[in-house]
Design a protein around this motif. Structure first.
Motif, PDB file in Angstrom:
ATOM      1  N   GLN A  10       0.809  -1.216   0.000  1.00 50.90           N
ATOM      2  CA  GLN A  10       0.000   0.000   0.000  1.00 50.90           C
ATOM      3  C   GLN A  10       0.847   1.272   0.000  1.00 50.90           C
ATOM      4  O   GLN A  10       0.437   2.279  -0.571  1.00 50.90           O
ATOM      5  N   PHE A  11       2.020   1.231   0.598  1.00 50.65           N
ATOM      6  CA  PHE A  11       2.889   2.412   0.619  1.00 50.65           C
ATOM      7  C   PHE A  11       3.345   2.774  -0.797  1.00 50.65           C
ATOM      8  O   PHE A  11       3.318   3.937  -1.187  1.00 50.65           O
ATOM      9  N   GLY A  12       3.737   1.755  -1.554  1.00 51.67           N
ATOM     10  CA  GLY A  12       4.155   1.999  -2.930  1.00 51.67           C
ATOM     11  C   GLY A  12       3.019   2.522  -3.788  1.00 51.67           C
ATOM     12  O   GLY A  12       3.201   3.418  -4.612  1.00 51.67           O
ATOM     13  N   VAL A  13       1.832   1.968  -3.596  1.00 50.66           N
ATOM     14  CA  VAL A  13       0.657   2.427  -4.343  1.00 50.66           C
ATOM     15  C   VAL A  13       0.342   3.879  -3.981  1.00 50.66           C
ATOM     16  O   VAL A  13       0.083   4.701  -4.860  1.00 50.66           O
ATOM     17  N   ALA A  14       0.391   4.194  -2.707  1.00 52.73           N
ATOM     18  CA  ALA A  14       0.100   5.565  -2.263  1.00 52.73           C
ATOM     19  C   ALA A  14       1.081   6.568  -2.864  1.00 52.73           C
ATOM     20  O   ALA A  14       0.682   7.649  -3.313  1.00 52.73           O
ATOM     21  N   ILE A  15       2.346   6.195  -2.886  1.00 52.95           N
ATOM     22  CA  ILE A  15       3.357   7.089  -3.457  1.00 52.95           C
ATOM     23  C   ILE A  15       3.110   7.277  -4.955  1.00 52.95           C
ATOM     24  O   ILE A  15       3.231   8.391  -5.476  1.00 52.95           O
ATOM     25  N   ARG A  16       2.728   6.205  -5.652  1.00 54.10           N
ATOM     26  CA  ARG A  16       2.444   6.321  -7.092  1.00 54.10           C
ATOM     27  C   ARG A  16       1.207   7.189  -7.351  1.00 54.10           C
ATOM     28  O   ARG A  16       1.155   7.929  -8.338  1.00 54.10           O
ATOM     29  N   ILE A  17       0.209   7.097  -6.483  1.00 55.88           N
ATOM     30  CA  ILE A  17      -0.980   7.940  -6.620  1.00 55.88           C
ATOM     31  C   ILE A  17      -0.569   9.414  -6.610  1.00 55.88           C
ATOM     32  O   ILE A  17      -0.978  10.194  -7.469  1.00 55.88           O
ATOM     33  N   ALA A  18       0.248   9.779  -5.639  1.00 53.10           N
ATOM     34  CA  ALA A  18       0.698  11.170  -5.539  1.00 53.10           C
ATOM     35  C   ALA A  18       1.652  11.529  -6.681  1.00 53.10           C
ATOM     36  O   ALA A  18       1.531  12.602  -7.283  1.00 53.10           O
ATOM     37  N   TYR A  19       2.576  10.631  -6.999  1.00 50.88           N
ATOM     38  CA  TYR A  19       3.569  10.904  -8.045  1.00 50.88           C
ATOM     39  C   TYR A  19       2.897  11.185  -9.387  1.00 50.88           C
ATOM     40  O   TYR A  19       3.288  12.095 -10.115  1.00 50.88           O
ATOM     41  N   HIS A  20       1.861  10.415  -9.702  1.00 46.18           N
ATOM     42  CA  HIS A  20       1.185  10.575 -10.989  1.00 46.18           C
ATOM     43  C   HIS A  20       0.108  11.651 -10.970  1.00 46.18           C
ATOM     44  O   HIS A  20      -0.536  11.916 -11.981  1.00 46.18           O
ATOM     45  N   GLY A  21      -0.095  12.282  -9.817  1.00 47.89           N
ATOM     46  CA  GLY A  21      -0.995  13.423  -9.752  1.00 47.89           C
ATOM     47  C   GLY A  21      -2.475  13.089  -9.756  1.00 47.89           C
ATOM     48  O   GLY A  21      -3.295  13.947 -10.068  1.00 47.89           O
ATOM     49  N   VAL A  22      -2.836  11.846  -9.412  1.00 46.85           N
ATOM     50  CA  VAL A  22      -4.253  11.485  -9.387  1.00 46.85           C
ATOM     51  C   VAL A  22      -4.846  11.568  -7.984  1.00 46.85           C
ATOM     52  O   VAL A  22      -6.033  11.330  -7.796  1.00 46.85           O
ATOM     53  N   GLY A  23      -4.025  11.906  -6.989  1.00 52.97           N
ATOM     54  CA  GLY A  23      -4.530  12.015  -5.637  1.00 52.97           C
ATOM     55  C   GLY A  23      -3.413  12.298  -4.649  1.00 52.97           C
ATOM     56  O   GLY A  23      -2.304  12.664  -5.038  1.00 52.97           O
ATOM     57  N   GLU A  24      -3.742  12.101  -3.388  1.00 51.72           N
ATOM     58  CA  GLU A  24      -2.805  12.363  -2.299  1.00 51.72           C
ATOM     59  C   GLU A  24      -2.809  11.179  -1.345  1.00 51.72           C
ATOM     60  O   GLU A  24      -3.711  10.345  -1.384  1.00 51.72           O
ATOM     61  N   PHE A  25      -1.802  11.132  -0.480  1.00 46.70           N
ATOM     62  CA  PHE A  25      -1.807  10.115   0.559  1.00 46.70           C
ATOM     63  C   PHE A  25      -1.395  10.731   1.881  1.00 46.70           C
ATOM     64  O   PHE A  25      -0.766  11.778   1.936  1.00 46.70           O
ATOM     65  N   LEU A  26      -1.788  10.052   2.932  1.00 46.00           N
ATOM     66  CA  LEU A  26      -1.501  10.491   4.282  1.00 46.00           C
ATOM     67  C   LEU A  26      -1.093   9.262   5.070  1.00 46.00           C
ATOM     68  O   LEU A  26      -1.812   8.270   5.083  1.00 46.00           O
TER      69      LEU A  26
END
Length: 91
Positions: A10-26
């Motif tokens: 899940q950490f890798g997925v969260a980072i990719r979400i933010a990296y690709h600009g489709v969302g944020e993670f906390l």
């Protein structure tokens, strides 16, 4: 898209979400009601997130990823069934 990773991939997925600009993670250790609310508002209000999400939706649709994956799984099961050894009868 919002992600709150708690384990495994899940950490890798969260980072990719933010990296690709489709969302944020906390991160869960930084989770507060105020912080989560702020990030949700950010994702909802900034059009760039929606635009990036639409872009990736179109890319995924063009590649037929779900169809290709389902077909590959079905073929793998068919081959496994065809190649399994005959039932051995016990005397």
């Amino acid at each position: 898209m919002m992600a709150i990773p708690i384990g495994y991939d899940q950490f890798g997925v969260a980072i990719r979400i933010a990296y690709h600009g489709v969302g944020e993670f906390l991160e869960v250790d930084d989770l507060t009601i105020y912080g989560l609310h702020e990030l949700i508002q950010k994702v909802l209000l900034y059009p760039a997130y929606r635009k990036k999400a639409q872009y990736f939706k179109n890319v995924i649709a063009k590649r037929r990823g779900l169809d290709v994956a389902a077909e590959a799984i079905e073929r793998a099961f068919e081959r496994a069934i065809e190649s399994r050894p005959s039932e051995i009868t016990r005397a």
